[in-house]
Design a protein around this motif. Structure first.
Motif, PDB file in Angstrom:
ATOM      1  N   UNK A 532       0.846  -1.183   0.000  1.00  0.00           N
ATOM      2  CA  UNK A 532       0.000   0.000   0.000  1.00  0.00           C
ATOM      3  C   UNK A 532       0.890   1.244   0.000  1.00  0.00           C
ATOM      4  N   UNK A 533       0.513   2.214  -0.808  1.00  0.00           N
ATOM      5  CA  UNK A 533       1.264   3.470  -0.831  1.00  0.00           C
ATOM      6  C   UNK A 533       0.314   4.640  -0.613  1.00  0.00           C
ATOM      7  N   UNK A 559       0.254  -2.848  -6.368  1.00  0.00           N
ATOM      8  CA  UNK A 559       0.293  -1.631  -5.547  1.00  0.00           C
ATOM      9  C   UNK A 559      -1.121  -1.112  -5.387  1.00  0.00           C
ATOM     10  N   UNK A 560      -1.480  -0.808  -4.149  1.00  0.00           N
ATOM     11  CA  UNK A 560      -2.758  -0.157  -3.886  1.00  0.00           C
ATOM     12  C   UNK A 560      -2.415   1.198  -3.286  1.00  0.00           C
ATOM     13  N   UNK A 561      -2.976   2.265  -3.843  1.00  0.00           N
ATOM     14  CA  UNK A 561      -2.593   3.542  -3.260  1.00  0.00           C
ATOM     15  C   UNK A 561      -3.396   4.714  -3.752  1.00  0.00           C
ATOM     16  N   UNK A 562      -3.085   5.848  -3.150  1.00  0.00           N
ATOM     17  CA  UNK A 562      -3.706   7.104  -3.546  1.00  0.00           C
ATOM     18  C   UNK A 562      -2.976   7.632  -4.771  1.00  0.00           C
ATOM     19  N   UNK A 563      -3.266   8.883  -5.133  1.00  0.00           N
ATOM     20  CA  UNK A 563      -2.671   9.381  -6.378  1.00  0.00           C
ATOM     21  C   UNK A 563      -1.154   9.498  -6.312  1.00  0.00           C
ATOM     22  N   UNK A 564      -0.574   9.239  -5.144  1.00  0.00           N
ATOM     23  CA  UNK A 564       0.883   9.144  -5.075  1.00  0.00           C
ATOM     24  C   UNK A 564       1.419   8.134  -6.095  1.00  0.00           C
ATOM     25  N   UNK A 565       0.601   7.131  -6.452  1.00  0.00           N
ATOM     26  CA  UNK A 565       1.087   6.128  -7.404  1.00  0.00           C
ATOM     27  C   UNK A 565       0.641   6.409  -8.832  1.00  0.00           C
ATOM     28  N   UNK A 566      -0.150   7.489  -8.997  1.00  0.00           N
ATOM     29  CA  UNK A 566      -0.761   7.680 -10.317  1.00  0.00           C
ATOM     30  C   UNK A 566       0.195   8.281 -11.334  1.00  0.00           C
ATOM     31  N   UNK A 567       1.210   8.983 -10.852  1.00  0.00           N
ATOM     32  CA  UNK A 567       1.960   9.826 -11.783  1.00  0.00           C
ATOM     33  C   UNK A 567       3.359   9.334 -12.088  1.00  0.00           C
TER      34      UNK A 567
END
Ligand code: ADP
Ligand code: ZN
Ligand code: ZN
Length: 754
Positions: A532-533, A559-567
């Motif tokens: 998780x991130x 990976x499961x996460x907030x927009x920290x992982x989107x970019x």
């Protein structure tokens, strides 16, 4: 160099103007003591008396004699106490840029200069030597036998925000605490005290990746040629580089930077907060060696100070950094790149509310440099500027290697609900897709844009939700520590067993967050390694990088996460991206909700299928007909731009109007209201032609935050000049008539109205 600066070399400087970090629109005159060796220069930091306090300010002008129009009494002038630097930390160019910024954003020069320098540099404590410092330890190993006090929590939070390490003195200052709670946390093994080293190169220890030598694609080639030609012209020009995810924008940036250096000029590159920086800065270091300096919030203050000095001294001629790096003291700048120019983190969310993207364009304009704004999903305003000729549009419509953009599918969660007969967080479609992807040994990203376990706690008996003490916000449940916490102010409390209002036991936890989704996925797929991130799971310096590296190198499956992982990340083995909870963003009552949602989905979808294998994107929603979703599924930026433009036109939002928000924040609601009403009267008086439309004051959509009530006025005008004029006149008048301006927050071009 300005006239004053030249004069200061030849004539004696007996007086200086100093701007101070106070909410006053003026500078202050001080006498220069004649018995010290250091002579004042523009941009130098000085310590001066101010009332009963001593403040650190910047020299903005020097005089041999006091100009008559200043109207000061020489006999009453107080002397400078101390010069803090032998050489000024900033250049005359940065002085001018910060002055422009303060002016444009209706804030204060001293405050803007303070924001311009990396945090901590305003304290004289940051000097190049060894200092006592504090760092976070693994919280799992700490002594949790007692609850944390408010001060202790503030200390941990401040350190986390600063990247896990801070100078002792700055920690006390930023967290506003004494030494005793820090010492207690050291005893309880939350923190460690150490002496910070002098050598502070943030990435020297990392091994540098080799840079592959590509032949550019046709689109890269023509974009680069346009940029380098413009650099050769030595005149201001602004480009919008619209390149789909994976089109190879980074390579264009790097070669353009190299060109600028080869032409004897320097280059600046801005990147959004956190996610991009470690990866990018390593790549930059491998491409440019020690001529690149990095500036971002993840560095310790000492590291930032050293990087800043390397730039100032001309040792580093490429600077890469987050928002405030737009003020990096590079000289003879030829190129300014703003990567992911649409990103909200370029906007400072406190006073001075500047947007580094827009300041970057102005800086390029002042310096006769080239500005390149790059994005797969340009901000509405930027694309509009490209349409009306203010920017030159460069397009890179294809992915490298002709790879297709991932195919996207919408899952209608109303259907999923009907089929399951109950609320489900994860649809059968997404679970099936995950199973298939994993069985092929490929990787998965699941985006959930809310951290915590449950969004809020609802009492089934009395209908009460548990809210923050300080904010008009429901508290989020975090299961790991069994606490409810406020994501806005950090307030926390143990999760109650019974309703605090009616003592009913029927508490209902509503709305999933990342912690919950990661949990459910772990139960469904016990064989997969899931990480998780989000801000809760990343607490130590380097932890984000480590998790991303584990994923990139295949040690993690999902990976499961907030927009920290989107970019920004490039994971070739990711072939499935699931988007859960997209409706959270879509439902926000804000002018940019659709734009943000479109950007987020396009960005995260761009993470899928970047390698040889085709990618899939599965988006769960209760609003499958929303244009932001439909257009992002088709990766159709221009279609979205057209739809959104209609919405903006109907609601009179930018780019059709210039917008400003004036927020009054006060602990006392009636004071907030009366100040806001007074501001409204001054605005009306300054706006006789009604060229500016004014709405409010009304309660902001978050009516109370951090123990302050929020009354808001929203201003719109077709004419930006008219809008700025009315704001300036009204605020000056309000200040002159004794309205307490320290409760008034003005945002020009706000990115959000919430
Ligand atoms: P963007 O920033 O536009 O999303 P990137 O710059 O991350 O795209 O590029 C995507 C990938 O393609 C990266 O792995 C990059 O190294 C690679 N790449 C870039 N340009 C070329 C090229 N001309 N030939 C081959 N590979 C390239
Ligand atoms: Zn109740
Ligand atoms: Zn709160």
């Amino acid at each position: 160099m300005t006239l004053t600066a030249i004069k200061s070399k030849t004539e004696a400087v007996n007086f200086v103007e100093v701007v101070l970090p106070v909410p006053l629109k003026r500078s202050f005159t001080y006498a220069v003591p004649q018995d010290v060796a250091t002579r004042p220069e523009l941009g130098q930091r000085v310590r001066v008396p101010f009332g009963k306090r001593r403040l650190i300010g910047f020299v903005t002008a020097t005089h041999t004699e006091i100009p008559k129009d200043l109207d000061v009494d020489i006999k009453k002038l107080r002397p400078i106490i101390e010069f803090l630097d032998d050489e000024p930390l900033i250049t005359p160019e940065i002085l001018r840029l910060s002055e422009w910024t303060a002016d444009y954003y209706a804030s204060f020069w001293g405050e803007t200069l303070k924001a311009a320098l990396p945090a901590g540099m305003n304290s004289e404590n940051v000097r190049p030597k060894r200092r006592k410092a504090v760092k976070l330890l693994d919280p799992a190993l700490a002594d949790h036998s007692k609850a944390l006090t408010e001060q202790q929590s503030a200390i941990l939070e401040t350190l986390t925000d600063a990247g896990g390490e801070m100078l002792w003195i700055d920690l006390l200052d930023s967290a506003n605490v004494g030494a005793s709670p820090v010492n207690t946390l050291v005893k309880r093994r939350f923190l460690d005290v150490f002496v910070q080293d002098i050598l502070r190169d943030p990435i020297s220890a990392e091994k540098l990746p080799e840079r592959p030598a590509f032949a550019l694609t046709v689109h890269q080639d023509s974009a680069l040629a346009a940029i380098t030609d413009a650099i050769d012209e030595s005149e201001f020009k602004a480009f919008l580089l619209h390149g789909v995810t994976g089109s190879g924008k980074t390579e264009v940036y790097f070669r353009a930077i190299r060109h600028s250096i080869a032409m004897g000029r320097s280059a600046l590159m801005l990147v959004p907060e956190i996610a991009l920086t470690p990866v990018f800065s390593r790549q930059l270091r491998s491409a440019f060696g020690t001529t690149v300096a990095i500036l971002h919030s993840g560095l310790s203050q000492g590291e930032r100070f050293d990087e800043w000095r390397r730039i100032r001294a001309g040792e580093a001629r490429v600077a890469i950094g987050t928002r405030s790096a737009v003020f990096a003291p590079l000289e003879n700048i030829g190129l300014i790149i703003v990567d992911e120019e649409h990103d909200a983190s370029y906007r400072q969310r406190e006073s001075p509310f500047y947007n580094a993207r827009d300041v970057a364009v102005v800086r390029a304009n002042f310096a006769g440099a080239v500005a390149v704004l790059g994005s797969a999903t340009p901000a509405m305003e930027s694309f509009h500027n490209a349409q009306n000729g203010k920017y030159t549009l460069l397009s890179m419509p294809e992915r490298i290697g002709g790879r297709n953009l991932a195919a996207a599918e919408l899952v209608d969660m109303r259907e999923a609900f009907r089929r399951a007969g109950k609320d489900v967080a994860l649809s059968a479609e997404l679970l099936e897709a995950i199973g298939e992807t994993a069985s092929r040994g490929e990787q998965i990203i699941v985006l959930m844009n809310r951290r915590g376990f449950s969004q809020f706690v609802l009492c089934r008996t009395c209908g009460e939700t548990i809210k923050c003490e300080n904010c008009d916000i429901t508290l989020t449940f975090h299961r790991r520590d069994g606490r409810l916490s406020c994501h806005y102010c950090g307030f926390g409390m143990p999760a109650p067993r019974v309703c605090p209002k009616c003592e009913s036991e029927f508490l209902y936890f509503v709305g999933e967050g990342t912690e919950n989704i990661a949990d459910q996925l772990a139960k469904k797929f016990p064989a997969l390694k899931i990480e998780r991130i989000d801000r809760d799971s990343i607490t130590r310096k380097g932890e984000l990088e480590q998790k991303l590296r584990d994923f990139a190198e295949g040690r993690t499956d999902m990976l499961v996460g907030t927009q920290m992982i989107a970019k920004g990340h490039d994971f070739p083995n990711v072939t499935l991206v699931g988007v859960v909870g997209v409706d959270i963003g879509l439902g926000l009552p804000d002018l940019r909700s659709a734009e943000r949602t479109f950007q987020m989905i396009t960005q995260v979808a761009g993470r899928s299928g970047r390698g040889e294998k085709p990618g899939r994107v599965v988006i769960q929603t209760y609003h499958p007909d929303h244009y932001a979703l439909k257009r992002s599924m088709a990766q159709d930026y221009e279609g979205f731009y057209g739809d959104e433009l209609k919405f903006r036109e109907n609601f009179r939002y930018p780019p059709f109007v210039a917008l400003a928000s004036i927020m009054v924040r006060h602990r006392d609601l009636s004071r907030a209201k009366s100040i806001a009403n007074a501001i409204r009267r001054f605005l009306d008086a300054a706006n006789p032609s009604k060229a500016v439309r004014i709405v409010g004051p009304a309660s902001a959509s978050i009516a109370r935050l951090k123990n302050e009530y929020r009354m808001q006025l929203i201003l719109r005008s077709e004419s930006r000049r008219e809008l700025r004029k009315v704001v300036d006149i009204a605020l000056a008048e309000a200040e002159a008539r004794g309205v307490e301006m320290r409760y008034v927050y003005v945002e020009i071009d706000p990115v959000s109205l919430m």
